[in-house]
Motif scaffolding. Structure first.
Motif, mmCIF file in Angstrom:
data_model
loop_
_atom_site.group_PDB
_atom_site.id
_atom_site.type_symbol
_atom_site.label_atom_id
_atom_site.label_comp_id
_atom_site.label_asym_id
_atom_site.label_seq_id
_atom_site.Cartn_x
_atom_site.Cartn_y
_atom_site.Cartn_z
ATOM 1 N N VAL A 102 -1.366 -0.973 -4.188
ATOM 2 C CA VAL A 102 -2.397 0.066 -4.046
ATOM 3 C C VAL A 102 -1.737 1.430 -4.079
ATOM 4 C CG1 VAL A 102 -4.180 1.004 -2.514
ATOM 5 C CG2 VAL A 102 -3.748 -1.462 -2.532
ATOM 6 N N ASP A 103 -2.290 2.319 -4.880
ATOM 7 C CA ASP A 103 -1.834 3.715 -4.870
ATOM 8 C C ASP A 103 -2.884 4.542 -5.603
ATOM 9 O OD1 ASP A 103 1.342 4.973 -4.468
ATOM 10 O OD2 ASP A 103 -0.217 6.230 -5.389
ATOM 11 N N PRO A 104 -3.228 5.731 -5.076
ATOM 12 C CA PRO A 104 -4.158 6.600 -5.812
ATOM 13 C C PRO A 104 -3.580 7.025 -7.162
ATOM 14 C CG PRO A 104 -3.336 7.705 -3.828
ATOM 15 C CD PRO A 104 -2.853 6.296 -3.772
ATOM 16 N N ASN A 152 2.859 9.311 6.235
ATOM 17 C CA ASN A 152 2.729 9.041 7.680
ATOM 18 C C ASN A 152 1.302 9.170 8.226
ATOM 19 O OD1 ASN A 152 5.446 8.919 7.438
ATOM 20 N ND2 ASN A 152 5.936 10.569 8.870
ATOM 21 N N HIS A 201 -0.967 6.059 8.209
ATOM 22 C CA HIS A 201 -0.545 4.758 8.752
ATOM 23 C C HIS A 201 -1.534 4.144 9.743
ATOM 24 C CE1 HIS A 201 4.018 5.419 7.730
ATOM 25 N NE2 HIS A 201 3.211 5.521 6.695
ATOM 26 N N GLN A 255 -4.881 3.001 8.077
ATOM 27 C CA GLN A 255 -4.684 1.878 7.152
ATOM 28 C C GLN A 255 -4.274 0.607 7.898
ATOM 29 O OE1 GLN A 255 -1.976 3.579 4.219
ATOM 30 N NE2 GLN A 255 -3.708 4.056 2.873
ATOM 31 N N ALA A 257 9.252 14.215 -0.843
ATOM 32 C CA ALA A 257 7.960 13.609 -1.208
ATOM 33 C C ALA A 257 6.918 14.726 -1.078
ATOM 34 C CB ALA A 257 7.640 12.447 -0.272
ATOM 35 N N PRO A 258 5.880 14.726 -1.906
ATOM 36 C CA PRO A 258 4.942 15.847 -1.935
ATOM 37 C C PRO A 258 4.307 16.149 -0.574
ATOM 38 C CG PRO A 258 4.386 14.204 -3.640
ATOM 39 C CD PRO A 258 5.545 13.663 -2.877
ATOM 40 N N GLU A 263 5.426 1.075 7.648
ATOM 41 C CA GLU A 263 6.621 1.930 7.627
ATOM 42 C C GLU A 263 6.621 2.826 8.865
ATOM 43 O OE1 GLU A 263 9.380 2.573 6.808
ATOM 44 O OE2 GLU A 263 9.758 1.393 5.039
ATOM 45 N N GLY A 295 8.396 -0.588 10.411
ATOM 46 C CA GLY A 295 9.536 -0.631 9.486
ATOM 47 C C GLY A 295 10.779 0.012 10.064
ATOM 48 N N CYS A 319 3.038 3.192 -3.343
ATOM 49 C CA CYS A 319 4.104 2.775 -4.270
ATOM 50 C C CYS A 319 5.005 3.949 -4.621
ATOM 51 C CB CYS A 319 3.475 2.152 -5.521
ATOM 52 S SG CYS A 319 2.370 0.790 -5.138
ATOM 53 N N GLY A 320 5.503 4.637 -3.605
ATOM 54 C CA GLY A 320 6.376 5.792 -3.816
ATOM 55 C C GLY A 320 7.834 5.445 -3.604
ATOM 56 N N ARG A 321 8.601 6.413 -3.071
ATOM 57 C CA ARG A 321 10.068 6.302 -2.957
ATOM 58 C C ARG A 321 10.527 5.028 -2.260
ATOM 59 N NH1 ARG A 321 13.423 10.356 -0.262
ATOM 60 N NH2 ARG A 321 12.051 9.834 1.472
ATOM 61 N N SER A 346 2.724 4.263 2.842
ATOM 62 C CA SER A 346 2.025 5.480 2.411
ATOM 63 C C SER A 346 2.519 6.653 3.277
ATOM 64 C CB SER A 346 0.516 5.259 2.582
ATOM 65 O OG SER A 346 0.259 4.929 3.928
ATOM 66 N N VAL A 381 0.859 -1.187 0.000
ATOM 67 C CA VAL A 381 0.000 0.000 0.000
ATOM 68 C C VAL A 381 0.891 1.231 0.000
ATOM 69 C CG1 VAL A 381 -1.774 1.255 1.296
ATOM 70 C CG2 VAL A 381 -1.816 -1.249 1.202
ATOM 71 N N PHE A 395 16.752 0.223 10.510
ATOM 72 C CA PHE A 395 18.140 0.303 10.979
ATOM 73 C C PHE A 395 18.523 -0.879 11.861
ATOM 74 C CE2 PHE A 395 19.334 5.047 10.420
ATOM 75 C CZ PHE A 395 18.622 5.094 9.233
HETATM 76 N N1 NAD Z 1 12.392 2.980 6.796
HETATM 77 C C1 NAD Z 1 13.004 3.987 6.150
HETATM 78 O O1 NAD Z 1 14.202 4.169 6.227
HETATM 79 C C2 NAD Z 1 12.144 4.917 5.337
HETATM 80 C C3 NAD Z 1 12.723 5.701 4.330
HETATM 81 C C4 NAD Z 1 11.885 6.526 3.568
HETATM 82 C C5 NAD Z 1 10.509 6.582 3.841
HETATM 83 N N2 NAD Z 1 9.995 5.833 4.860
HETATM 84 C C6 NAD Z 1 8.551 5.898 5.193
HETATM 85 O O2 NAD Z 1 7.817 5.362 4.093
HETATM 86 C C7 NAD Z 1 6.579 6.058 3.965
HETATM 87 C C8 NAD Z 1 6.459 6.566 2.518
HETATM 88 O O3 NAD Z 1 7.480 7.520 2.298
HETATM 89 P P1 NAD Z 1 7.973 7.840 0.816
HETATM 90 O O4 NAD Z 1 9.175 8.690 0.981
HETATM 91 O O5 NAD Z 1 8.051 6.582 0.026
HETATM 92 O O6 NAD Z 1 6.763 8.762 0.301
HETATM 93 P P2 NAD Z 1 6.205 8.882 -1.190
HETATM 94 O O7 NAD Z 1 5.317 10.073 -1.207
HETATM 95 O O8 NAD Z 1 7.316 8.792 -2.183
HETATM 96 O O9 NAD Z 1 5.310 7.554 -1.348
HETATM 97 C C9 NAD Z 1 4.051 7.444 -0.756
HETATM 98 C C10 NAD Z 1 3.103 6.819 -1.772
HETATM 99 O O10 NAD Z 1 1.836 6.601 -1.118
HETATM 100 C C11 NAD Z 1 0.830 6.925 -2.041
HETATM 101 N N3 NAD Z 1 -0.435 7.194 -1.363
HETATM 102 C C12 NAD Z 1 -0.976 8.386 -1.001
HETATM 103 N N4 NAD Z 1 -2.194 8.176 -0.450
HETATM 104 C C13 NAD Z 1 -2.391 6.836 -0.435
HETATM 105 C C14 NAD Z 1 -3.472 6.013 -0.017
HETATM 106 N N5 NAD Z 1 -4.578 6.519 0.552
HETATM 107 N N6 NAD Z 1 -3.349 4.674 -0.168
HETATM 108 C C15 NAD Z 1 -2.239 4.127 -0.725
HETATM 109 N N7 NAD Z 1 -1.191 4.862 -1.170
HETATM 110 C C16 NAD Z 1 -1.271 6.205 -1.016
HETATM 111 C C17 NAD Z 1 1.385 8.126 -2.820
HETATM 112 O O11 NAD Z 1 0.705 8.318 -4.056
HETATM 113 C C18 NAD Z 1 2.836 7.726 -3.000
HETATM 114 O O12 NAD Z 1 3.041 6.990 -4.186
HETATM 115 C C19 NAD Z 1 6.608 7.170 5.008
HETATM 116 O O13 NAD Z 1 5.875 6.767 6.114
HETATM 117 C C20 NAD Z 1 8.061 7.320 5.379
HETATM 118 O O14 NAD Z 1 8.248 7.739 6.719
HETATM 119 C C21 NAD Z 1 10.770 4.991 5.578
#
Ligand code: NAD
Length: 223
Positions: A37-39, A77, A80, A83, A162-163, A97, A124, A13-15, A75, A11, A127
């Motif tokens: 899943v991703d909008p 923060n 979380h 979901q 991230a946006p 995460e 998640g 599919c971003g960074r 997704s 759920v 570290f």
């Molecule tokens: N463990 C780590 O080291 C680490 C590193 C980076 C990010 N993160 C965590 O991962 C999470 C995502 O961060 P990111 O940098 O990938 O952000 P991101 O914005 O790149 O990715 C988030 C994705 O979630 C999607 N999204 C938005 N609303 C949604 C919904 N209702 N249902 C499903 N998907 C939805 C967005 O379209 C986007 O593709 C955050 O909680 C961040 O704290 C953890």
């Protein structure tokens, strides 16, 4: 758990999803990606395609699939808690995460809900699984009594990565919510079962790319 691959829904599919997808490919045949899943449907489809998984705009659709036994929530923060609770309510295990939720009360509610129905709920905290921390934990008993632990994390970002970073209000916080889970998890790991007696935090913002803090210090006092 069965010996069959565990059916998973991703759920968000971003960074960070790229790291999870690569780990999933390495964990074959322990896990099978059933759904993404991703909008942003294109992002969901791109993540699903190499695994032959289905892609959806909403998590509700993925939770309906009986093959989905566990959900990986990556997704923004603020989503979380809701979901993760939906996943548990639907009878699915959840890896969320960091931060697992936005408040301690929410995190506790998730833990209680998962425990009540004997589902796995994991954060998640990447570290603690890295070789440096694992090696340190192996040697920890030889260090004697720990008097203090200092964790410092510095990253240069010239704007939101991230946006949703730009939308976080000062009350919701940004850097603390991104970095403190890593630092606090590490400190709790080395301090053992003890909880801190007192926590003090100061935060400030220097850059204009987002509204919440970009620098923070926390001091935790242990018994
Ligand atoms: N463990 C780590 O080291 C680490 C590193 C980076 C990010 N993160 C965590 O991962 C999470 C995502 O961060 P990111 O940098 O990938 O952000 P991101 O914005 O790149 O990715 C988030 C994705 O979630 C999607 N999204 C938005 N609303 C949604 C919904 N209702 N249902 C499903 N998907 C939805 C967005 O379209 C986007 O593709 C955050 O909680 C961040 O704290 C953890």
């Amino acid at each position: 758990m069965t010996s069959e691959p565990i059916g998973l829904a991703l759920v968000g599919c971003g960074r960070i999803s790229a790291a999870h997808l690569s780990a999933l490919a390495d964990c074959n045949p322990l896990f099978r990606l059933i759904a993404t899943v991703d909008p942003d449907l294109q992002a969901a489809q791109a993540a699903a395609e190499p695994f032959g998984a289905k892609s959806f705009l909403t998590m509700t659709e993925a939770l309906r699939l009986p093959d989905v036994e566990a959900v990986l929530i990556a997704s923004p923060n603020a989503l979380h808690f809701e979901q993760a609770m939906s996943a548990i309510d639907a009878g699915k295990h959840a890896l969320v995460e960091k931060p697992i939720a936005e408040t301690g009360a929410q995190a506790l509610a998730l833990a209680k809900a998962a425990e009540a129905v004997e589902l796995v709920l994991a954060a998640g905290h990447t570290f603690r699984h890295g070789p440096a921390v694992q090696s340190l934990m192996e040697h920890l008993p030889t260090f004697g009594k720990l008097m203090s632990v200092e964790v410092s994390q510095c990253v240069f970002w010239d704007g939101p990565q991230a946006p949703w970073w730009a939308d976080r209000s000062p009350v919701e916080g940004l850097i603390l919510s991104l970095f403190a889970p890593h630092a606090l998890d590490f400190v709790q790991l080395v301090m053992g079962k003890e909880d801190p007696l007192r926590v003090h935090a100061e935060a400030a913002r220097h850059q204009s790319g987002w509204q919440a803090e970009d620098e923070a210090m926390m001091l935790l006092a242990y018994p």
